[in-house]
Design an enzyme around this catalytic site. Structure first.
Site, PDB file in Angstrom:
ATOM      1  N   HIS A  10      31.918 -16.262 -38.336  1.00  8.32           N
ATOM      2  CA  HIS A  10      30.948 -17.333 -38.620  1.00  8.32           C
ATOM      3  C   HIS A  10      30.010 -16.934 -39.759  1.00  8.32           C
ATOM      4  CE1 HIS A  10      31.420 -19.388 -34.414  1.00  8.32           C
ATOM      5  NE2 HIS A  10      32.499 -19.456 -35.150  1.00  8.32           N
TER       6      HIS A  10
ATOM      7  N   PRO B  20      27.344 -12.544 -17.667  1.00  4.78           N
ATOM      8  CA  PRO B  20      26.724 -12.749 -16.350  1.00  4.78           C
ATOM      9  C   PRO B  20      27.138 -14.089 -15.722  1.00  4.78           C
ATOM     10  CG  PRO B  20      25.056 -12.743 -18.111  1.00  4.78           C
ATOM     11  CD  PRO B  20      26.367 -12.465 -18.736  1.00  4.78           C
TER      12      PRO B  20
ATOM     13  N   CYS C  85      27.323 -22.455 -58.556  1.00  2.00           N
ATOM     14  CA  CYS C  85      28.302 -21.551 -59.202  1.00  2.00           C
ATOM     15  C   CYS C  85      29.026 -20.659 -58.206  1.00  2.00           C
ATOM     16  CB  CYS C  85      27.566 -20.688 -60.234  1.00  2.00           C
ATOM     17  SG  CYS C  85      26.379 -19.541 -59.487  1.00  2.00           S
TER      18      CYS C  85
ATOM     19  N   CYS D  59      19.387 -20.731 -57.441  1.00  3.36           N
ATOM     20  CA  CYS D  59      20.186 -19.680 -58.095  1.00  3.36           C
ATOM     21  C   CYS D  59      19.526 -19.301 -59.415  1.00  3.36           C
ATOM     22  CB  CYS D  59      21.600 -20.226 -58.351  1.00  3.36           C
ATOM     23  SG  CYS D  59      22.684 -19.080 -59.224  1.00  3.36           S
TER      24      CYS D  59
ATOM     25  N   VAL E 246      26.057 -13.810 -36.409  1.00  5.30           N
ATOM     26  CA  VAL E 246      25.763 -13.740 -37.858  1.00  5.30           C
ATOM     27  C   VAL E 246      24.625 -12.755 -38.133  1.00  5.30           C
ATOM     28  CG1 VAL E 246      26.558 -16.111 -38.233  1.00  5.30           C
ATOM     29  CG2 VAL E 246      24.145 -15.711 -37.688  1.00  5.30           C
TER      30      VAL E 246
HETATM   31  N1  APR Z   1      25.264 -10.082 -21.816  1.00  3.42           N
HETATM   32  C1  APR Z   1      26.420 -10.791 -21.882  1.00  3.42           C
HETATM   33  N2  APR Z   1      26.470 -12.140 -21.978  1.00  3.42           N
HETATM   34  C2  APR Z   1      25.285 -12.789 -21.997  1.00  3.42           C
HETATM   35  C3  APR Z   1      24.041 -12.126 -21.929  1.00  3.42           C
HETATM   36  C4  APR Z   1      24.061 -10.714 -21.832  1.00  3.42           C
HETATM   37  N3  APR Z   1      22.921 -10.008 -21.755  1.00  3.42           N
HETATM   38  N4  APR Z   1      23.048 -13.068 -21.963  1.00  3.42           N
HETATM   39  C5  APR Z   1      23.668 -14.275 -22.065  1.00  3.42           C
HETATM   40  N5  APR Z   1      24.999 -14.105 -22.075  1.00  3.42           N
HETATM   41  C6  APR Z   1      26.053 -15.127 -22.193  1.00  3.42           C
HETATM   42  C7  APR Z   1      25.682 -16.508 -21.710  1.00  3.42           C
HETATM   43  O1  APR Z   1      25.992 -16.622 -20.335  1.00  3.42           O
HETATM   44  C8  APR Z   1      26.624 -17.378 -22.566  1.00  3.42           C
HETATM   45  O2  APR Z   1      27.890 -17.490 -21.916  1.00  3.42           O
HETATM   46  O3  APR Z   1      26.301 -15.247 -23.577  1.00  3.42           O
HETATM   47  C9  APR Z   1      26.793 -16.568 -23.850  1.00  3.42           C
HETATM   48  C10 APR Z   1      26.016 -17.135 -25.030  1.00  3.42           C
HETATM   49  O4  APR Z   1      26.593 -18.384 -25.331  1.00  3.42           O
HETATM   50  P1  APR Z   1      26.105 -19.190 -26.627  1.00  3.42           P
HETATM   51  O5  APR Z   1      24.622 -19.174 -26.682  1.00  3.42           O
HETATM   52  O6  APR Z   1      26.846 -20.492 -26.622  1.00  3.42           O
HETATM   53  O7  APR Z   1      26.604 -18.296 -27.860  1.00  3.42           O
HETATM   54  P2  APR Z   1      28.053 -18.232 -28.482  1.00  3.42           P
HETATM   55  O8  APR Z   1      29.115 -18.323 -27.425  1.00  3.42           O
HETATM   56  O9  APR Z   1      28.089 -17.048 -29.362  1.00  3.42           O
HETATM   57  O10 APR Z   1      28.088 -19.564 -29.398  1.00  3.42           O
HETATM   58  C11 APR Z   1      29.247 -19.720 -30.211  1.00  3.42           C
HETATM   59  O11 APR Z   1      28.231 -21.621 -31.304  1.00  3.42           O
HETATM   60  O12 APR Z   1      26.301 -22.495 -32.151  1.00  3.42           O
HETATM   61  C12 APR Z   1      27.493 -21.939 -32.485  1.00  3.42           C
HETATM   62  O13 APR Z   1      27.973 -20.728 -34.424  1.00  3.42           O
HETATM   63  C13 APR Z   1      27.251 -20.674 -33.233  1.00  3.42           C
HETATM   64  O14 APR Z   1      28.421 -18.571 -33.085  1.00  3.42           O
HETATM   65  C14 APR Z   1      27.815 -19.591 -32.315  1.00  3.42           C
HETATM   66  C15 APR Z   1      28.838 -20.362 -31.504  1.00  3.42           C
END
Ligand code: APR
Length: 240
Positions: free
Chosen positions: A115, A210, A126, A143, A99
């Site tokens: 999202h 990773p 509104c 608002c 986001v």
């Molecule tokens: N490069 C690639 N991947 C990475 C890096 C990096 N430098 N650093 C961390 N990660 C990976 C982590 O290993 C993990 O698998 O990114 C992922 C982050 O996971 P989350 O923190 O769960 O984020 P996300 O998958 O986007 O969450 C999905 O959950 O909370 C809700 O709405 C929120 O959009 C979010 C959704």
């Protein structure tokens, strides 16, 4: 890596799904990693319509804190690589769970923010909705049209995804030849099911993360690394 690079280079229709990990190297905290955002604040108890109804001020304090943190973050080479590969593909869609707006800041244009956006604010009275990047002097913001309570323009747990973005994502996943899944823990629906959906339609799925995730086992290629390093290597034509 070379095989995956070849699939990306030769495909006509390319879909990309990103999560918080793609913004991690820009300094935006992820939700579930060791330094995850969840550790500092419990979004499960904040990113919900119920929490907002009960204490809109506290929910806004958390979002204002996140907006302040993200405001100082810039796109990283992973964002730039995705903007570059978009220009080379006649049929492309970047589906993001993020986001933070960093994909658009990096030049991506064909983006479905499933999202929502932390920069958008919507009136619960509104429905007036607009992008506002500055801090609000008063929380929760009201608002100026109808005096209603304004909320962040993001999708909370238990809410439906925005229709247009969700439809665009589903349509692309049903026809793309290659899907790159980068920086997501693949635990939050419906995005957690997108890799399986693309695969069912015959797409080759490449994971960039990773760490192992629940979808690693169904990917055609899993590249263990940071997206800021891997995506440029995958998406830019070989320098030689
Ligand atoms: N490069 C690639 N991947 C990475 C890096 C990096 N430098 N650093 C961390 N990660 C990976 C982590 O290993 C993990 O698998 O990114 C992922 C982050 O996971 P989350 O923190 O769960 O984020 P996300 O998958 O986007 O969450 C999905 O959950 O909370 C809700 O709405 C929120 O959009 C979010 C959704």
């Amino acid at each position: 890596m070379d095989t995956a690079r070849g699939w990306i280079r030769t495909c006509r229709s390319l879909c990309v799904l990103t999560g918080a990990g793609v913004s991690a190297e820009s300094g935006v905290p992820t939700f579930r990693g060791p330094q995850g955002l969840w550790k500092e604040k419990d979004p499960m108890s904040l990113a919900t319509p119920e929490a907002f109804a009960e204490d809109p001020k506290e929910v806004w304090e958390w979002y204002q804190w996140r907006r302040q943190r993200i405001r100082g973050c810039a796109p990283n080479p992973g964002h730039a690589a995705l903007a570059a590969v978009e220009a080379a593909k006649p049929d492309f869609l970047l589906v993001t769970q993020n986001v933070d707006g960093l994909h658009r800041a990096a030049g991506s244009r064909r983006v479905a923010e499933i999202h929502g956006s932390i920069w958008v604010v919507r009136c619960t009275g509104c429905g007036a909705e607009r992008e506002e990047r500055d801090d609000f002097p008063e929380l929760p913001p009201r608002c100026d049209g109808c005096g209603g309570l304004r909320r962040p323009g993001v999708v909370w747990f238990g809410e439906m995804l925005p229709r247009e973005e969700s439809d665009a994502a589903m349509e692309m996943l049903s026809r793309c030849e290659v899907l790159i899944v980068a920086g997501t823990s693949a635990v939050v629906a419906p995005a957690s099911g997108y890799a399986a959906l693309a695969r069912r339609h015959g797409a080759r799925v490449i994971e960039v993360n990773p760490d192992e995730t629940p979808v690693s086992g169904i990917c055609d290629a899993t590249i263990r690394g940071k997206s800021g390093d891997v995506l440029p290597a995958l998406c830019y034509p070989r320098s030689s």
